[in-house]
Design a protein around this motif. Structure first.
Motif, PDB file in Angstrom:
ATOM      1  N   GLU A  49       0.548  -0.898  -0.450  1.00  0.00           N
ATOM      2  CA  GLU A  49       0.565  -0.096   0.348  1.00  0.00           C
ATOM      3  C   GLU A  49       0.954   1.661  -0.281  1.00  0.00           C
ATOM      4  OE1 GLU A  49      -3.136   1.910   3.139  1.00  0.00           O
ATOM      5  OE2 GLU A  49      -2.250   0.468   3.645  1.00  0.00           O
ATOM      6  N   GLY A  52       2.851   2.080  -3.783  1.00  0.00           N
ATOM      7  CA  GLY A  52       1.350   3.082  -4.487  1.00  0.00           C
ATOM      8  C   GLY A  52       1.419   4.406  -3.981  1.00  0.00           C
ATOM      9  N   LYS A  55       4.286   6.424  -5.075  1.00  0.00           N
ATOM     10  CA  LYS A  55       4.033   6.636  -6.545  1.00  0.00           C
ATOM     11  C   LYS A  55       3.362   7.696  -6.999  1.00  0.00           C
ATOM     12  CE  LYS A  55       3.844   4.040 -10.850  1.00  0.00           C
ATOM     13  NZ  LYS A  55       3.340   2.475 -11.507  1.00  0.00           N
ATOM     14  N   SER A  56       1.525   7.738  -6.431  1.00  0.00           N
ATOM     15  CA  SER A  56       0.781   8.815  -6.210  1.00  0.00           C
ATOM     16  C   SER A  56       1.154  10.168  -5.986  1.00  0.00           C
ATOM     17  CB  SER A  56      -1.066   7.521  -5.559  1.00  0.00           C
ATOM     18  OG  SER A  56      -0.509   8.564  -4.314  1.00  0.00           O
ATOM     19  N   ALA A  86       8.431   0.899  -9.002  1.00  0.00           N
ATOM     20  CA  ALA A  86       7.497   1.761  -8.829  1.00  0.00           C
ATOM     21  C   ALA A  86       7.614   3.104  -8.856  1.00  0.00           C
ATOM     22  CB  ALA A  86       6.705   1.445  -7.884  1.00  0.00           C
TER      23      ALA A  86
END
Length: 296
Positions: A49, A52, A55-56, A86
């Motif tokens: 998690e 992600g 990366k966002s 990532a």
């Protein structure tokens, strides 16, 4: 000798990668660079998690003119390739790796980065690597590690009861006598390779007076900056590693005095009670250049 250089860094602040709100707040904390952490500050069951989330947030942080680094995990035999895939991006300055055993680990992660850069369409070699030298062998081989072309800086961090203390069996003190040798070794290795030496890390984050002592000690040994764990520590660290207005004025006066002496046919002069020559002027120009770098 490799010639990898980066803009100076006084403060690099760790931010847990699984905390999006903390990442957003960190962008306003005025650290020279952020280290979005996928490693020790993230629970094992939240690492995917966190990957992600990090990366966002990269594009948003870049819009805030924030320098971005990411600390990745180690896998069983390599560094975590999923982490690398990532986060490799033109917007990410580099990655931070923990506990390398020696130069071979830097070569390994460099190859992994090259593959990830190729897949992402990022120029091969773009992503830099800052290793945290936390094992006895990596400290012994600091210069060899610093020579790698992807390495712009090496870290000799000596947090209380942390990895370095465990590796070397040192007993922590505020004065830092037990770590002066290893920190000086980091400074010498980094400077010999043309790279930056980074110190820290101050774990007693609410003890600001202790931080002032610790940071001043690192700066005196030749460190160029340090790792930071809390936003309240940044202002002290940035100030410690920045030339003051008084220092800039002093060194500019030194340059002016020597130039005047040279115009009169002399190679040295007395300035502020001290004998100075061209070597002192070189130091003065470096200090002034550093001050300008942090003011822009």
């Amino acid at each position: 000798m490799a010639s990898t250089t980066i803009k100076p860094i006084r403060s690099m602040m760790f931010v847990p990668g699984n905390k999006p709100n903390m990442i957003e707040k960190a962008a306003g904390a005025k650290a020279d660079a952020l280290i979005l952490d996928l490693e020790d500050s993230v629970p094992a069951d939240l690492k995917v998690e966190a990957r992600g989330i990090v990366k966002s947030k990269i594009a948003w942080l870049a819009e805030q003119k924030q320098r971005i680094w990411v600390r990745i995990n180690r896998s069983a035999h390599l560094y975590d390739f999923d982490d690398i895939l990532a986060v490799v991006s033109p917007l990410v300055e580099g990655i931070v790796i923990s506990k390398p055993c020696g130069p071979e680990d830097i070569h390994t992660v460099s190859s992994m980065l090259a593959e990830a850069e190729y897949r992402a369409g990022v120029p091969v070699g773009h992503t830099l690597v800052i290793p945290l030298l936390e094992t006895a062998r990596s400290l012994q081989l600091a210069y060899e590690i610093a020579q790698h072309e992807r390495v712009p800086a090496i870290v000799g961090a000596t947090a209380k009861n942390a990895d370095v203390a465990r590796a070397l069996k040192t007993v922590w003190s505020l004065e830092g006598r037990e770590t002066q040798y290893l920190k000086s070794r980091i400074v010498m290795a980094a400077r010999a390779a043309g790279k930056l030496p980074i110190g820290g890390v101050w774990q007693q984050v609410h003890d600001l007076e202790g931080l002032k002592v610790s940071s001043a000690n690192d700066r005196q040994l030749g460190m160029s900056g340090e790792l930071v764990l809390h936003p309240s520590n940044i202002e002290i660290v940035n100030r410690t590693y920045s030339p003051t207005e008084e220092e800039v004025a002093l060194y500019q006066g030194m340059i002016d005095a020597l130039e005047k002496a040279q115009a009169e046919g002399r190679a040295s002069c007395i300035y502020d009670g001290e004998h100075i020559d061209i070597a002192h002027a070189k130091t003065a120009r470096e200090v002034i250049e550093l001050a300008r770098a942090f003011n822009h």
